[in-house]
Design an enzyme around this catalytic site. Structure first.
Site, PDB file in Angstrom:
ATOM      1  N   THR A 101       0.977  -1.255  -0.071  1.00 31.60           N
ATOM      2  CA  THR A 101       0.304   0.036  -0.483  1.00 31.60           C
ATOM      3  C   THR A 101       0.620   0.954   0.253  1.00 31.60           C
ATOM      4  OG1 THR A 101      -1.900  -1.064   1.655  1.00 31.60           O
ATOM      5  CG2 THR A 101      -1.335   1.174   1.145  1.00 31.60           C
ATOM      6  N   GLY A 134      -4.151   1.770  -2.393  1.00 31.80           N
ATOM      7  CA  GLY A 134      -4.621   0.817  -1.870  1.00 31.80           C
ATOM      8  C   GLY A 134      -5.207  -0.122  -2.457  1.00 31.80           C
ATOM      9  N   THR A 176       1.879  -2.749   8.248  1.00 32.96           N
ATOM     10  CA  THR A 176       1.902  -3.977  10.252  1.00 32.96           C
ATOM     11  C   THR A 176       3.475  -4.471   9.901  1.00 32.96           C
ATOM     12  OG1 THR A 176      -0.205  -4.354   9.461  1.00 32.96           O
ATOM     13  CG2 THR A 176       0.873  -6.269  10.625  1.00 32.96           C
ATOM     14  N   GLU A 207      -3.243 -15.112   2.426  1.00 35.01           N
ATOM     15  CA  GLU A 207      -3.473 -13.734   4.020  1.00 35.01           C
ATOM     16  C   GLU A 207      -4.913 -13.843   4.471  1.00 35.01           C
ATOM     17  OE1 GLU A 207      -1.288 -10.150   2.203  1.00 35.01           O
ATOM     18  OE2 GLU A 207      -2.588  -9.004   4.048  1.00 35.01           O
ATOM     19  N   GLU A 266     -15.039  -4.944   0.335  1.00 34.33           N
ATOM     20  CA  GLU A 266     -15.664  -4.633  -1.297  1.00 34.33           C
ATOM     21  C   GLU A 266     -14.482  -5.016  -1.931  1.00 34.33           C
ATOM     22  OE1 GLU A 266     -15.356  -2.148   1.751  1.00 34.33           O
ATOM     23  OE2 GLU A 266     -17.492  -2.003   2.144  1.00 34.33           O
TER      24      GLU A 266
HETATM   25  C1  LIG Z   1      -4.035  -1.197  10.570  1.00 38.79           C
HETATM   26  C2  LIG Z   1      -3.541  -1.433   9.174  1.00 38.79           C
HETATM   27  C3  LIG Z   1      -2.462  -2.336   9.439  1.00 38.79           C
HETATM   28  C4  LIG Z   1      -1.862  -2.622   7.759  1.00 38.79           C
HETATM   29  N1  LIG Z   1      -1.662  -3.697   6.961  1.00 38.79           N
HETATM   30  C5  LIG Z   1      -0.930  -3.302   5.643  1.00 38.79           C
HETATM   31  C6  LIG Z   1       0.526  -3.948   5.556  1.00 38.79           C
HETATM   32  O1  LIG Z   1       1.356  -5.059   6.246  1.00 38.79           O
HETATM   33  N2  LIG Z   1       0.587  -4.184   4.266  1.00 38.79           N
HETATM   34  C7  LIG Z   1       0.445  -3.160   3.141  1.00 38.79           C
HETATM   35  O2  LIG Z   1       0.456  -3.506   2.176  1.00 38.79           O
HETATM   36  N3  LIG Z   1      -1.190  -2.894   3.243  1.00 38.79           N
HETATM   37  C8  LIG Z   1      -1.225  -2.920   5.081  1.00 38.79           C
HETATM   38  N4  LIG Z   1      -3.083  -1.907   5.111  1.00 38.79           N
HETATM   39  C9  LIG Z   1      -3.041  -1.314   4.070  1.00 38.79           C
HETATM   40  C10 LIG Z   1      -4.620  -1.615   3.462  1.00 38.79           C
HETATM   41  O3  LIG Z   1      -4.167  -2.923   3.053  1.00 38.79           O
HETATM   42  C11 LIG Z   1      -5.149  -0.931   2.739  1.00 38.79           C
HETATM   43  O4  LIG Z   1      -5.793   0.588   3.777  1.00 38.79           O
HETATM   44  C12 LIG Z   1      -6.831  -1.167   2.260  1.00 38.79           C
HETATM   45  O5  LIG Z   1      -5.892  -2.284   0.748  1.00 38.79           O
HETATM   46  C13 LIG Z   1      -7.800  -0.077   1.662  1.00 38.79           C
HETATM   47  O6  LIG Z   1      -6.784   0.859   0.500  1.00 38.79           O
HETATM   48  P1  LIG Z   1      -7.423   2.109   1.077  1.00 38.79           P
HETATM   49  O7  LIG Z   1      -6.200   2.571   2.428  1.00 38.79           O
HETATM   50  O8  LIG Z   1      -5.959   2.949   0.573  1.00 38.79           O
HETATM   51  O9  LIG Z   1      -8.380   2.596   1.241  1.00 38.79           O
HETATM   52  P2  LIG Z   1      -9.068   3.042  -0.390  1.00 38.79           P
HETATM   53  O10 LIG Z   1      -8.424   1.761  -1.715  1.00 38.79           O
HETATM   54  O11 LIG Z   1      -9.134   4.497  -1.218  1.00 38.79           O
HETATM   55  O12 LIG Z   1     -10.875   2.351  -0.572  1.00 38.79           O
HETATM   56  C14 LIG Z   1     -11.933   3.265  -0.059  1.00 38.79           C
HETATM   57  C15 LIG Z   1     -12.808   2.932  -0.667  1.00 38.79           C
HETATM   58  O13 LIG Z   1     -13.125   2.657  -1.678  1.00 38.79           O
HETATM   59  C16 LIG Z   1     -12.998   1.031  -1.388  1.00 38.79           C
HETATM   60  N5  LIG Z   1     -12.906   0.852  -3.187  1.00 38.79           N
HETATM   61  C17 LIG Z   1     -12.145   0.735  -3.480  1.00 38.79           C
HETATM   62  N6  LIG Z   1     -11.893   0.402  -5.093  1.00 38.79           N
HETATM   63  C18 LIG Z   1     -12.970  -0.123  -4.856  1.00 38.79           C
HETATM   64  C19 LIG Z   1     -13.779  -0.866  -6.202  1.00 38.79           C
HETATM   65  N7  LIG Z   1     -13.257  -0.931  -6.869  1.00 38.79           N
HETATM   66  N8  LIG Z   1     -15.369  -1.489  -5.729  1.00 38.79           N
HETATM   67  C20 LIG Z   1     -15.902  -1.402  -4.497  1.00 38.79           C
HETATM   68  N9  LIG Z   1     -15.174  -0.307  -3.727  1.00 38.79           N
HETATM   69  C21 LIG Z   1     -14.120   0.890  -4.151  1.00 38.79           C
HETATM   70  C22 LIG Z   1     -13.105   0.474  -0.547  1.00 38.79           C
HETATM   71  O14 LIG Z   1     -13.762  -1.279  -0.215  1.00 38.79           O
HETATM   72  C23 LIG Z   1     -12.839   1.445   0.189  1.00 38.79           C
HETATM   73  O15 LIG Z   1     -14.049   1.318   0.993  1.00 38.79           O
HETATM   74  C24 LIG Z   1      -2.807  -1.997   6.833  1.00 38.79           C
HETATM   75  C25 LIG Z   1      -4.099  -1.103   6.704  1.00 38.79           C
HETATM   76  C26 LIG Z   1      -3.635  -0.856   7.950  1.00 38.79           C
HETATM   77  C27 LIG Z   1      -5.435   0.484   8.433  1.00 38.79           C
END
Ligand SMILES: Cc1cc2nc3c(=O)[nH]c(=O)nc-3n(C[C@H](O)[C@H](O)[C@H](O)COP(=O)(O)OP(=O)(O)OC[C@H]3O[C@@H](n4cnc5c(N)ncnc54)[C@H](O)[C@@H]3O)c2cc1C
Length: 386
Positions: free
Chosen positions: A133, A138, A165, A249, A374
């Site tokens: 990410t 993300g 993480t 995972e 989602e």
């Molecule tokens: C505590 C914590 C630990 C984490 N650990 C790791 C880690 O170890 N390594 C790592 O790489 N990442 C990690 N992450 C990141 C995590 O995987 C991402 O936050 C997650 O994949 C969502 O990405 P984003 O935050 O950019 O949200 P976004 O992708 O911006 O999503 C925002 C909203 O839009 C929705 N959305 C986006 N695209 C679509 C679609 N195509 N269809 C429908 N809805 C959609 C999402 O479902 C969400 O509701 C961690 C996050 C947290 C909070």
């Protein structure tokens, strides 16, 4: 932990292993969790203790110092028993090392890398993280911006990753970079980045809503020189590797979700038997008993599906859609259970010192990481509509 129906997939050997994990957790995890929450991370010492007790990297072949146990049920018992402690930070961070990051090294690492790092990964001297990410990407991983440029005998990497993480404590991270930005998913490659490499730095652990004992942070790469031996697998195949490994995972997250749900329910059953209102324990109100019955039913159904997925995965047959179903449904269930259990605790449920209060905050992110729910539905729908 009370099971409402018999478990079918575990043998006596598994039960012995379960008891060993449970004993370890009671002595080495639960008593330290409050301190780790204050520190925003578990201790390094705890990783060494896990290594000493033999709970890290059990699947690593003996030639690299592991036990060569390829029965995934043992890994799942470890995650389950950590979940039953209710200590969500350790229940997330330790299995991530074993079952989410280590497979990349085992499946795609060079011989040199394996010989150097696997013994330390097993002993707990080297803590693992995986970084996909970015601040701007993300769910849409293909939109990542961090780059790796081939300089002949090494790569130079630049960019940043967020929400990682085990990020602050990690000694070795699997990191996704674009080796060919013009090619989208086919331009993504995975690399191993070592703590201490010049130009690699870490942010402070984030102040999160929950998972307080987890060192989630940003990682920064400023002209870091990565040896060619640190490329995992082949250049341009990183996205495919991620998609392959993400099914496991999601099962790990699903297992932590159902196990933590079981912990919330058990704590709530105990609480309602003790708490008095109107001259009797609140467990005697019909609403309380029906609520607990509803939760026990849903948890049992979730547990059966989880065990089924574990069995399927052990046979190499759990596809991405099935793993996504488990992740989506069981993390949703965890949030529901946490919420209902807080309600049955009344005001005490809103206090951090109560397991269900912490659980309410810890559970929420399970629906977000490892692919949002989602995105899980998107993956499931592809199979449904095929
Ligand atoms: C505590 C914590 C630990 C984490 N650990 C790791 C880690 O170890 N390594 C790592 O790489 N990442 C990690 N992450 C990141 C995590 O995987 C991402 O936050 C997650 O994949 C969502 O990405 P984003 O935050 O950019 O949200 P976004 O992708 O911006 O999503 C925002 C909203 O839009 C929705 N959305 C986006 N695209 C679509 C679609 N195509 N269809 C429908 N809805 C959609 C999402 O479902 C969400 O509701 C961690 C996050 C947290 C909070």
């Amino acid at each position: 932990m009370q099971n409402f129906i018999p478990r079918k997939i575990y043998t006596e050997e598994h039960d012995m292993y379960r008891q060993a994990v449970r004993d370890f957790a009671q002595k080495e995890i639960t008593p330290h969790n409050a301190e780790w929450e204050r520190n925003h991370m578990v201790s390094r010492e705890s990783w060494l203790k896990l290594g000493e007790a033999g709970f890290l990297g059990i699947q690593v072949p003996e030639v690299y110092g592991g036990l060569g146990i390829e029965d995934f049920r043992y890994n799942m018992i470890f995650t389950e028993e950590l979940g039953h402690t209710g200590c969500a930070g350790p229940a997330v961070g330790y299995p991530l090392h074993n079952d989410i990051v280590l497979p990349y090294i085992l499946h795609y690492g060079t011989e040199d890398v394996k010989r150097k790092w696997l013994p330390k990964i097993i002993s707990g001297e080297a803590i693992l993280a995986v970084a996909m990410t970015e601040p701007g990407a993300g769910s849409d991983l293909q939109g990542m911006c961090a780059t790796a440029v081939d300089k002949g005998d090494h790569y130079v990497v630049n960019g940043s990753k967020t929400f990682i993480t085990n990020g602050y404590l990690c000694d070795l991270a699997v990191v996704a970079f674009k080796t060919n930005p013009a090619l989208g998913a086919k331009g993504i490659s995975l690399f191993l980045v070592e703590a201490g490499m010049k130009g690699f730095s870490k942010g402070k652990p984030f102040d999160k809503v929950g998972l307080h004992a987890q060192d989630t942070c940003e990682l920064f790469f400023d002209n870091v020189e990565i040896p060619k031996t640190h490329l995992l697998g082949e250049e341009g195949k990183g996205f495919g590797y991620l998609m392959t490994e993400l099914a496991q995972e999601r099962l790990v997250v699903a297992q932590s979700a159902i196990s933590l749900s079981e912990a919330y329910l058990e704590a709530t059953i105990d609480y309602t038997k003790q708490r008095q209102a109107f001259g009797k324990p609140i467990s005697e109100f019909q609403n309380t008993r029906y609520k607990l019955a509803e939760l026990a039913t849903e948890i049992t159904m979730g547990r059966v599906f989880m065990d089924y997925c574990v069995e399927l995965h052990n046979e190499g047959k759990c596809d991405s859609a099935t793993a996504s179903m488990a992740k989506y449904k069981l993390t949703d269930l965890q949030c529901k259970v946490a919420d209902e259990c807080v309600q049955l605790h009344g005001g005490y449920g809103y206090m951090w010192e109560y397991l269900v209060g912490r659980g309410f905050a810890d559970a929420r992110v399970q629906r977000i990481y490892a692919g949002t729910n989602e995105i899980m539905k998107e993956l499931i729908s592809r199979k449904v509509m095929a």
